[in-house]
Write a protein that holds these residues in place. Structure first.
Motif, PDB file in Angstrom:
ATOM      1  N   MET A  90       5.270   2.809  -8.266  1.00 36.41           N
ATOM      2  CA  MET A  90       5.362   2.336  -6.884  1.00 36.41           C
ATOM      3  C   MET A  90       4.070   2.599  -6.120  1.00 36.41           C
ATOM      4  O   MET A  90       3.667   1.797  -5.273  1.00 36.41           O
ATOM      5  CB  MET A  90       6.539   2.987  -6.153  1.00 36.41           C
ATOM      6  CG  MET A  90       7.872   2.379  -6.481  1.00 36.41           C
ATOM      7  SD  MET A  90       7.948   0.618  -6.087  1.00 36.41           S
ATOM      8  CE  MET A  90       9.648   0.281  -6.466  1.00 36.41           C
ATOM      9  N   ALA A  91       3.438   3.735  -6.429  1.00 36.25           N
ATOM     10  CA  ALA A  91       2.153   4.025  -5.778  1.00 36.25           C
ATOM     11  C   ALA A  91       1.151   2.938  -6.153  1.00 36.25           C
ATOM     12  O   ALA A  91       0.399   2.441  -5.307  1.00 36.25           O
ATOM     13  CB  ALA A  91       1.653   5.409  -6.196  1.00 36.25           C
ATOM     14  N   GLY A  92       1.165   2.533  -7.427  1.00 33.02           N
ATOM     15  CA  GLY A  92       0.285   1.468  -7.878  1.00 33.02           C
ATOM     16  C   GLY A  92       0.626   0.139  -7.208  1.00 33.02           C
ATOM     17  O   GLY A  92      -0.273  -0.617  -6.812  1.00 33.02           O
ATOM     18  N   ALA A  93       1.919  -0.145  -7.088  1.00 27.75           N
ATOM     19  CA  ALA A  93       2.352  -1.401  -6.455  1.00 27.75           C
ATOM     20  C   ALA A  93       1.896  -1.451  -4.996  1.00 27.75           C
ATOM     21  O   ALA A  93       1.447  -2.490  -4.508  1.00 27.75           O
ATOM     22  CB  ALA A  93       3.866  -1.523  -6.553  1.00 27.75           C
ATOM     23  N   LEU A  94       1.986  -0.322  -4.325  1.00 26.86           N
ATOM     24  CA  LEU A  94       1.552  -0.275  -2.923  1.00 26.86           C
ATOM     25  C   LEU A  94       0.040  -0.466  -2.811  1.00 26.86           C
ATOM     26  O   LEU A  94      -0.451  -1.159  -1.929  1.00 26.86           O
ATOM     27  CB  LEU A  94       1.959   1.058  -2.293  1.00 26.86           C
ATOM     28  CG  LEU A  94       3.402   1.134  -1.833  1.00 26.86           C
ATOM     29  CD1 LEU A  94       3.806   2.570  -1.590  1.00 26.86           C
ATOM     30  CD2 LEU A  94       3.611   0.309  -0.565  1.00 26.86           C
ATOM     31  N   TRP A  95      -0.657   0.172  -3.716  1.00 27.31           N
ATOM     32  CA  TRP A  95      -2.127   0.044  -3.724  1.00 27.31           C
ATOM     33  C   TRP A  95      -2.510  -1.421  -3.907  1.00 27.31           C
ATOM     34  O   TRP A  95      -3.355  -1.954  -3.190  1.00 27.31           O
ATOM     35  CB  TRP A  95      -2.680   0.897  -4.862  1.00 27.31           C
ATOM     36  CG  TRP A  95      -4.160   1.053  -4.872  1.00 27.31           C
ATOM     37  CD1 TRP A  95      -4.886   2.070  -4.331  1.00 27.31           C
ATOM     38  CD2 TRP A  95      -5.117   0.157  -5.472  1.00 27.31           C
ATOM     39  NE1 TRP A  95      -6.223   1.866  -4.550  1.00 27.31           N
ATOM     40  CE2 TRP A  95      -6.394   0.703  -5.243  1.00 27.31           C
ATOM     41  CE3 TRP A  95      -5.010  -1.034  -6.172  1.00 27.31           C
ATOM     42  CZ2 TRP A  95      -7.560   0.094  -5.707  1.00 27.31           C
ATOM     43  CZ3 TRP A  95      -6.167  -1.655  -6.629  1.00 27.31           C
ATOM     44  CH2 TRP A  95      -7.422  -1.094  -6.392  1.00 27.31           C
ATOM     45  N   ALA A  96      -1.840  -2.078  -4.876  1.00 24.88           N
ATOM     46  CA  ALA A  96      -2.125  -3.493  -5.141  1.00 24.88           C
ATOM     47  C   ALA A  96      -1.721  -4.366  -3.958  1.00 24.88           C
ATOM     48  O   ALA A  96      -2.444  -5.294  -3.588  1.00 24.88           O
ATOM     49  CB  ALA A  96      -1.384  -3.929  -6.407  1.00 24.88           C
ATOM     50  N   SER A  97      -0.587  -4.062  -3.363  1.00 22.70           N
ATOM     51  CA  SER A  97      -0.103  -4.867  -2.229  1.00 22.70           C
ATOM     52  C   SER A  97      -1.058  -4.774  -1.049  1.00 22.70           C
ATOM     53  O   SER A  97      -1.294  -5.752  -0.344  1.00 22.70           O
ATOM     54  CB  SER A  97       1.284  -4.398  -1.787  1.00 22.70           C
ATOM     55  OG  SER A  97       2.160  -4.415  -2.856  1.00 22.70           O
ATOM     56  N   ARG A  98      -1.594  -3.581  -0.853  1.00 19.37           N
ATOM     57  CA  ARG A  98      -2.524  -3.400   0.264  1.00 19.37           C
ATOM     58  C   ARG A  98      -3.747  -4.290   0.075  1.00 19.37           C
ATOM     59  O   ARG A  98      -4.235  -4.907   1.016  1.00 19.37           O
ATOM     60  CB  ARG A  98      -2.927  -1.926   0.336  1.00 19.37           C
ATOM     61  CG  ARG A  98      -3.580  -1.553   1.631  1.00 19.37           C
ATOM     62  CD  ARG A  98      -3.791  -0.081   1.723  1.00 19.37           C
ATOM     63  NE  ARG A  98      -4.545   0.455   0.598  1.00 19.37           N
ATOM     64  CZ  ARG A  98      -4.969   1.704   0.498  1.00 19.37           C
ATOM     65  NH1 ARG A  98      -4.678   2.553   1.460  1.00 19.37           N
ATOM     66  NH2 ARG A  98      -5.647   2.119  -0.531  1.00 19.37           N
TER      67      ARG A  98
END
Lengths: 49, 262
Positions: free
Chosen positions: B242-250
């Motif tokens: 999820m941390a990775g998904a948030l990083w990518a989404s940002r």
């Protein structure tokens, strides 16, 4: 998203700080590849959101 | 289904979350509270996904909802525009309650849409729900096998499978039927939730992450180990994937600073 990511970093510390850019880069590449592949169809990336 | 069957499913399928396909689950208070009693006695920290009305949801205390493991609620709004407006208040109240209990709520409006104008969706989006931290997702479609689907098929308004993508099964991009007030093609901006509400609230998945994280923070030190365990289980993968998904989404939304920064 930055705010939630900061919260996650605060909660999980080093593990999430290391994982976020590593996995994030991979996911972003995958998302861009998926968007390019579906650019021809009228669905575009709408369903990804 | 008895608790024994549920325990068997848990062991055989190695799962701990259950989608309760009984729309009256929360309405049957005696049965539901009996289940809670048994879950407590047998130390079961399950997550339950349920259908509910706003009134059924608010008939339980927050402690009961959390102890039962109510994690997702599909809140139904059905009827004409006036009925939707009348639902807005209990919906918002139960939504606020769910937000405190850190339950993820999906709002489903179905049969109302066929006979109402697109402006109804704008009205729904502007209810107080839009300001509470839960994701109001308007799934607007008739499912195959339901009486509504049969009726609409009989009326000749359903689109064929070739017109609808499997990825769009919930009709977020396009209705699976011809709406009398909406032109053929993608849903208008007021319906697809990507206009002002989207700018205010971010994508649904991001709001789900925020709700889950807030649940963990609120209940990670709860006196009941069952509840602590459930919230910890629900956050599995948040520190990595999820941390990775948030990083990518940002990065993905960097041209939309309001969404990227919130």
């Amino acid at each position: 998203m930055s705010a939630i990511l900061r919260d996650i970093h605060r909660e999980f510390g080093l593990k999430s700080r290391l994982a976020a850019p590593l996995l994030g880069r991979y996911l972003l590449m995958a998302l861009r590849a998926k968007t390019s592949a579906s650019a021809g169809s009228d669905m575009g990336a709408a369903h990804l959101l | 289904m008895t608790l024994r069957h549920q325990c068997q499913l848990e062991a055989q399928m190695k799962v701990r979350s259950f989608f309760v396909m009984d729309e009256n689950f929360l309405l049957q208070r005696v049965r539901t509270l009996r289940l809670l009693q048994l879950m407590e006695r047998h130390n079961k920290a399950w997550s339950l996904y349920v259908f509910s009305s706003a009134n059924a949801l608010k008939s339980y205390s927050m402690e009961q909802l959390v102890s039962l493991g109510i994690t997702w609620v599909w809140l139904g709004l059905e009827g004409m525009a006036a009925a939707i407006r009348s639902c807005a208040t209990p919906y918002a109240r139960s939504g606020s309650r769910a937000a405190v209990a850190r339950i993820r709520v999906l709002v489903r409006a179905s049969s109302a849409w066929r006979n109402t104008l697109p402006k109804t969706s704008t009205r729904l989006s502007n209810t107080p729900s839009a300001t509470i931290p839960i994701p109001p997702v308007h799934a607007v479609h008739a499912d195959p096998g339901t009486p509504l689907y049969a009726q609409m098929e009989q009326d000749g308004v359903m689109l064929g499978p070739d017109a609808i993508s499997d990825a769009d099964v919930h009709g977020q991009y396009r209705f699976n039927y011809r709406h009398p007030s909406i032109r053929r093609g993608p849903r208008p901006r007021c319906c697809c939730g990507r206009s002002s509400r989207f700018r205010r609230q971010r994508p649904s998945v991001m709001r789900i992450i925020r709700t889950s994280l807030a649940g963990w923070r609120r209940y990670k030190n709860h006196a009941d180990p069952r509840i602590r365990d459930r919230f910890a289980w629900e956050l599995k993968g948040y520190s990595t994937f999820m941390a990775g998904a948030l990083w990518a989404s940002r990065r993905w939304f960097r041209d939309n600073p309001v969404v990227a920064e919130r």
